[in-house]
Scaffold this motif. Structure first.
Motif, mmCIF file in Angstrom:
data_model
loop_
_atom_site.group_PDB
_atom_site.id
_atom_site.type_symbol
_atom_site.label_atom_id
_atom_site.label_comp_id
_atom_site.label_asym_id
_atom_site.label_seq_id
_atom_site.Cartn_x
_atom_site.Cartn_y
_atom_site.Cartn_z
ATOM 1 N N MET A 1 1.862 12.252 -9.709
ATOM 2 C CA MET A 1 1.922 10.964 -9.928
ATOM 3 C C MET A 1 3.372 10.860 -8.938
ATOM 4 N N VAL A 2 3.338 9.749 -8.614
ATOM 5 C CA VAL A 2 4.462 9.195 -7.653
ATOM 6 C C VAL A 2 4.899 7.723 -8.195
ATOM 7 N N VAL A 3 6.241 7.464 -8.417
ATOM 8 C CA VAL A 3 6.864 6.197 -8.534
ATOM 9 C C VAL A 3 7.762 5.815 -7.177
ATOM 10 N N ASP A 4 7.441 4.885 -6.819
ATOM 11 C CA ASP A 4 8.279 4.200 -5.563
ATOM 12 C C ASP A 4 8.566 2.634 -5.776
ATOM 13 N N ASP A 5 9.669 2.213 -6.123
ATOM 14 C CA ASP A 5 9.998 0.840 -6.190
ATOM 15 C C ASP A 5 9.077 0.340 -7.266
ATOM 16 N N GLY A 6 8.903 0.899 -8.295
ATOM 17 C CA GLY A 6 8.011 0.307 -9.543
ATOM 18 C C GLY A 6 6.508 0.592 -9.369
ATOM 19 N N LEU A 7 6.129 0.934 -8.212
ATOM 20 C CA LEU A 7 4.716 1.252 -8.067
ATOM 21 C C LEU A 7 4.365 2.645 -8.644
ATOM 22 N N VAL A 8 3.518 2.609 -9.442
ATOM 23 C CA VAL A 8 3.166 4.019 -9.897
ATOM 24 C C VAL A 8 1.573 4.230 -9.377
ATOM 25 N N LEU A 9 1.570 5.702 -8.884
ATOM 26 C CA LEU A 9 0.117 5.989 -8.563
ATOM 27 C C LEU A 9 0.147 7.335 -8.824
ATOM 28 N N ALA A 10 -1.305 7.619 -9.205
ATOM 29 C CA ALA A 10 -1.490 8.835 -9.598
ATOM 30 C C ALA A 10 -2.737 9.552 -9.033
ATOM 31 N N GLU A 11 -3.429 8.897 -8.178
ATOM 32 C CA GLU A 11 -4.421 9.538 -7.236
ATOM 33 C C GLU A 11 -4.051 10.146 -5.904
ATOM 34 N N SER A 12 -4.280 11.395 -5.775
ATOM 35 C CA SER A 12 -3.441 11.972 -4.729
ATOM 36 C C SER A 12 -3.798 11.337 -3.302
ATOM 37 N N ALA A 13 -5.015 10.979 -3.119
ATOM 38 C CA ALA A 13 -5.369 10.489 -1.786
ATOM 39 C C ALA A 13 -4.860 9.170 -1.742
ATOM 40 N N SER A 14 -4.600 8.502 -2.695
ATOM 41 C CA SER A 14 -4.017 7.093 -2.757
ATOM 42 C C SER A 14 -2.538 7.447 -2.697
ATOM 43 N N ILE A 15 -1.743 8.290 -3.163
ATOM 44 C CA ILE A 15 -0.382 8.554 -3.005
ATOM 45 C C ILE A 15 -0.081 9.059 -1.461
ATOM 46 N N LEU A 16 -1.231 9.921 -0.939
ATOM 47 C CA LEU A 16 -0.863 10.346 0.559
ATOM 48 C C LEU A 16 -1.034 8.881 1.446
ATOM 49 N N ARG A 17 -1.940 8.256 1.289
ATOM 50 C CA ARG A 17 -1.938 7.178 2.175
ATOM 51 C C ARG A 17 -1.004 6.169 2.096
ATOM 52 N N PHE A 18 -0.328 5.813 0.757
ATOM 53 C CA PHE A 18 0.573 4.841 0.513
ATOM 54 C C PHE A 18 1.974 5.589 1.236
ATOM 55 N N LEU A 19 2.004 6.717 0.914
ATOM 56 C CA LEU A 19 3.406 7.529 1.706
ATOM 57 C C LEU A 19 3.211 7.280 3.119
ATOM 58 N N GLU A 20 2.237 7.975 3.596
ATOM 59 C CA GLU A 20 2.305 7.664 5.191
ATOM 60 C C GLU A 20 2.469 6.484 5.513
ATOM 61 N N GLN A 21 1.557 5.398 4.899
ATOM 62 C CA GLN A 21 1.978 3.885 5.329
ATOM 63 C C GLN A 21 3.447 3.580 5.152
ATOM 64 N N LYS A 22 3.925 3.825 4.061
ATOM 65 C CA LYS A 22 5.390 3.414 3.973
ATOM 66 C C LYS A 22 6.338 4.234 4.657
ATOM 67 N N TYR A 23 6.118 5.403 4.741
ATOM 68 C CA TYR A 23 7.360 6.407 5.499
ATOM 69 C C TYR A 23 6.919 7.199 6.808
ATOM 70 N N GLY A 24 5.529 7.410 7.069
ATOM 71 C CA GLY A 24 5.198 8.334 7.949
ATOM 72 C C GLY A 24 5.047 7.737 9.402
ATOM 73 N N ASN A 25 5.101 6.536 9.682
ATOM 74 C CA ASN A 25 5.027 5.877 10.897
ATOM 75 C C ASN A 25 3.977 6.581 11.857
ATOM 76 N N GLY A 26 2.584 6.514 11.026
ATOM 77 C CA GLY A 26 1.492 7.023 11.712
ATOM 78 C C GLY A 26 1.343 8.415 12.116
ATOM 79 N N ARG A 27 2.401 9.305 11.877
ATOM 80 C CA ARG A 27 2.389 10.441 12.149
ATOM 81 C C ARG A 27 1.280 11.602 11.789
ATOM 82 N N LEU A 28 0.913 10.991 10.412
ATOM 83 C CA LEU A 28 -0.281 12.012 9.640
ATOM 84 C C LEU A 28 -1.577 11.401 9.642
#
Length: 156
Positions: free
Chosen positions: A1-28
């Motif tokens: 599970m990840v919590v980011d600015d009040g958003l709670v996500l529990a599914e790993s693929a959704s977490i990965l997509r979210f983190l990449e979109q917010k912080y990854g700058n297209g690297r992954l």
């Protein structure tokens, strides 16, 4: 599970997509709308769909030899098919999509580490070599240093 600015996500693929979109700058990820991106996304989802069910049933059951016959008759060929498919993909590639680490590789790492720990990868040299490449990446090395091994010991 990840919590980011009040958003709670529990599914790993959704977490990965979210983190990449917010912080990854297209690297992954690969360029959206391309065949390679579609294949990448398929691999990202493959881990928790086609691979996870036979893998986790086998692991939780203590191996196909210890599962009830009806369940083993499903899981054994499905796990073989899934691992053979993965082996074929990584046999001549450094990562799933070529030379570049992607979200799909990150998603795959835990499942493969779990399968290795349970002895299910012994017949899949290409998959083991791929997992070793994943474990050698700086990001995974750092994550393990901070959080501990992906597959903690069950002894004790």
């Amino acid at each position: 599970m990840v919590v980011d600015d009040g958003l709670v996500l529990a599914e790993s693929a959704s977490i990965l997509r979210f983190l990449e979109q917010k912080y990854g700058n297209g690297r992954l990820v690969l360029v959206a709308g391309t065949p390679d991106r579609a294949l990448h996304d398929e691999w990202l989802d493959y881990v928790e769909s086609s691979l996870a069910l036979p893998a986790m049933l086998t692991i939780l059951g203590g191996g196909t030899g210890r599962l009830p016959t009806a369940l083993a008759s499903f899981t054994a060929p499905e796990l073989t098919k899934a691992l053979s498919y993965t082996a074929h993909r990584v046999r001549e590639r450094h990562f799933l999509m070529g030379e570049r680490l992607t979200l799909a590789d990150i998603q795959m790492s835990y499942m493969l580490a779990t399968l290795r720990r349970s002895g299910q990868l012994a017949d899949y040299a290409a998959v083991l070599a791929y997992l070793e490449r994943l474990e050698a990446t700086p990001g995974l090395t750092k994550a393990v240093e901070i959080g501990g091994p992906m597959t903690p010991s069950v002894e004790g």
